[in-house]
Design a protein around this motif. Structure first.
Motif, mmCIF file in Angstrom:
data_model
loop_
_atom_site.group_PDB
_atom_site.id
_atom_site.type_symbol
_atom_site.label_atom_id
_atom_site.label_comp_id
_atom_site.label_asym_id
_atom_site.label_seq_id
_atom_site.Cartn_x
_atom_site.Cartn_y
_atom_site.Cartn_z
ATOM 1 N N LEU A 219 0.920 -1.121 0.097
ATOM 2 C CA LEU A 219 -0.064 0.082 0.096
ATOM 3 C C LEU A 219 0.850 1.270 -0.078
ATOM 4 C CD1 LEU A 219 -3.147 0.896 0.008
ATOM 5 C CD2 LEU A 219 -2.914 0.958 2.639
ATOM 6 N N ALA B 267 -2.269 13.678 -1.951
ATOM 7 C CA ALA B 267 -1.565 12.198 -2.194
ATOM 8 C C ALA B 267 -0.547 12.268 -1.235
ATOM 9 C CB ALA B 267 -1.106 12.088 -3.581
ATOM 10 N N GLU B 268 0.309 13.224 -0.877
ATOM 11 C CA GLU B 268 1.368 13.164 0.110
ATOM 12 C C GLU B 268 0.845 12.983 1.525
ATOM 13 O OE1 GLU B 268 4.861 15.811 -1.809
ATOM 14 O OE2 GLU B 268 3.377 16.748 -0.600
ATOM 15 N N VAL C 199 -1.182 6.646 5.434
ATOM 16 C CA VAL C 199 -0.877 5.056 4.991
ATOM 17 C C VAL C 199 0.220 4.426 5.915
ATOM 18 C CG1 VAL C 199 0.042 3.623 3.355
ATOM 19 C CG2 VAL C 199 -1.876 4.878 2.902
ATOM 20 N N SER D 240 2.157 1.753 -3.460
ATOM 21 C CA SER D 240 1.176 2.395 -4.272
ATOM 22 C C SER D 240 1.168 3.802 -4.186
ATOM 23 C CB SER D 240 -0.141 1.374 -4.109
ATOM 24 O OG SER D 240 -1.204 2.057 -4.936
ATOM 25 N N HIS D 241 1.041 4.194 -2.949
ATOM 26 C CA HIS D 241 0.817 5.663 -2.871
ATOM 27 C C HIS D 241 2.079 6.500 -3.117
ATOM 28 C CE1 HIS D 241 -3.117 5.925 -0.866
ATOM 29 N NE2 HIS D 241 -3.067 4.450 -0.731
ATOM 30 N N GLU D 242 3.131 5.976 -2.888
ATOM 31 C CA GLU D 242 4.457 6.368 -3.429
ATOM 32 C C GLU D 242 4.493 6.600 -4.852
ATOM 33 O OE1 GLU D 242 7.706 5.269 0.252
ATOM 34 O OE2 GLU D 242 7.389 3.769 -1.583
ATOM 35 N N ARG E 82 -1.998 11.491 2.289
ATOM 36 C CA ARG E 82 -2.646 10.208 2.435
ATOM 37 C C ARG E 82 -1.511 9.310 2.460
ATOM 38 N NH1 ARG E 82 -5.759 6.671 4.395
ATOM 39 N NH2 ARG E 82 -6.018 4.807 3.235
ATOM 40 N N LEU E 83 -0.366 9.550 1.805
ATOM 41 C CA LEU E 83 0.892 8.619 1.869
ATOM 42 C C LEU E 83 1.360 8.686 3.181
ATOM 43 C CD1 LEU E 83 3.288 6.989 1.044
ATOM 44 C CD2 LEU E 83 4.492 9.008 0.342
ATOM 45 N N LEU F 193 1.962 6.818 -6.691
ATOM 46 C CA LEU F 193 0.806 8.084 -6.982
ATOM 47 C C LEU F 193 1.418 9.289 -6.785
ATOM 48 C CD1 LEU F 193 -1.796 8.804 -8.064
ATOM 49 C CD2 LEU F 193 -2.463 8.738 -5.507
#
Length: 268
Positions: A79, A210-211, A217, A82-84, A213-214, A86
């Motif tokens: 996960l 996105a950052e 996570v 995946s976010h990295e 959310r990263l 993005l």
């Protein structure tokens, strides 16, 4: 296979059996194989089996808990990756699709390319082929464009300025590029700049989201913590599980009986 080899294999086979019996049920031939001691051998074998089953059951429960921890960790790492990815994809900038071109200038969806040289001139039509080769890309969101007044009525200067104070000038000769074409290109570039600036604002918001959310996570280890708690619980339960000590004690009692009966203590 010759009879000598067959005989040799037979001897080896019987030796292995005899050694195994001696390790499990040490004693003379009658004690190891005789019917008189069969019940005692079966009893000792049964106690060994019960201990193995209890140990396997305990090992299986712990292995399942450990596997659950590893699955939670792998899922967490996947996960994060995946976010990295993005965030990286949002930060990366590409020129985008080709929109239009005039001479040395090619307009793309997000960038403008100024080539070092014009394309080759077609003597029959008097038009040049699209430019190609070495060029410099300038991001539209950082750009301003204008037509600069010149003394000569036979040419138009297209001036591009980036936020870094960089200035690029492209000269269009009217014999090859009528002024209306140049001014049409300027309008296309200005519209593209407006779209690019809006897209940049949107992308910056998406990058910030996105950052954020990263980081969330990365910090969210709830599933891992739950799995670790379950593992500790399994280990605590197995530490006080009476099945293994009971089975081990029963086996030791049977070994003691065999030793009392034969004078020899089984190795297992």
């Amino acid at each position: 296979m010759g009879w000598v080899q067959a005989l040799s294999l037979g001897v080896v086979f019987l030796t292995v059996i005899a050694v195994r019996q001696w390790v499990l049920y040490p004693g003379n031939w009658n004690e190891m194989f005789g019917e008189e001691y069969a019940a005692q051998r079966r009893a000792l074998a049964r106690r060994r089996l019960e201990l193995r089953r209890a140990e396997r059951s305990s090992s299986r429960h712990r292995a399942e808990a450990v596997a659950k921890v590893e699955r939670a960790k792998r899922a967490h790492r996947a996960l994060i990756r995946s976010h990295e990815e993005l965030v990286r994809s949002l930060r990366e900038r590409e020129p985008g699709d080709h929109v239009t071109a005039l001479g040395r200038v090619a307009l793309h969806e997000h960038a403008l390319c100024v080539y070092e040289e014009d394309g080759p001139l077609d003597e029959e039509t008097g038009h040049r082929a699209p430019a190609s080769g070495q060029g410099t890309y300038m991001w539209l969101a950082d750009l301003t464009v204008e037509c600069e007044a010149v003394d000569s009525p036979r040419e138009t200067h297209l001036v591009l300025r980036a936020e870094t104070e960089r200035r690029v000038q492209v000269t269009y000769h009217h014999t090859e590029y009528p002024e209306r074409f140049v001014r049409g290109l300027v309008v296309d570039i200005q519209h593209a700049i407006t779209r690019a600036q809006k897209a940049r604002e949107q992308r910056q918001r998406e990058i910030a989201d996105a950052e954020l959310r990263l980081e969330e996570v990365r910090e969210d280890r709830e599933d891992i913590d739950i799995a670790l708690t379950e593992l500790k619980q399994v280990e605590a339960e197995e530490a006080v599980n009476p099945a293994i000590p009971r089975a081990r004690a029963a086996r030791e009692t049977q070994r003691n009986e065999w030793e009392t009966l034969t004078g020899r203590r089984p190795l297992l």
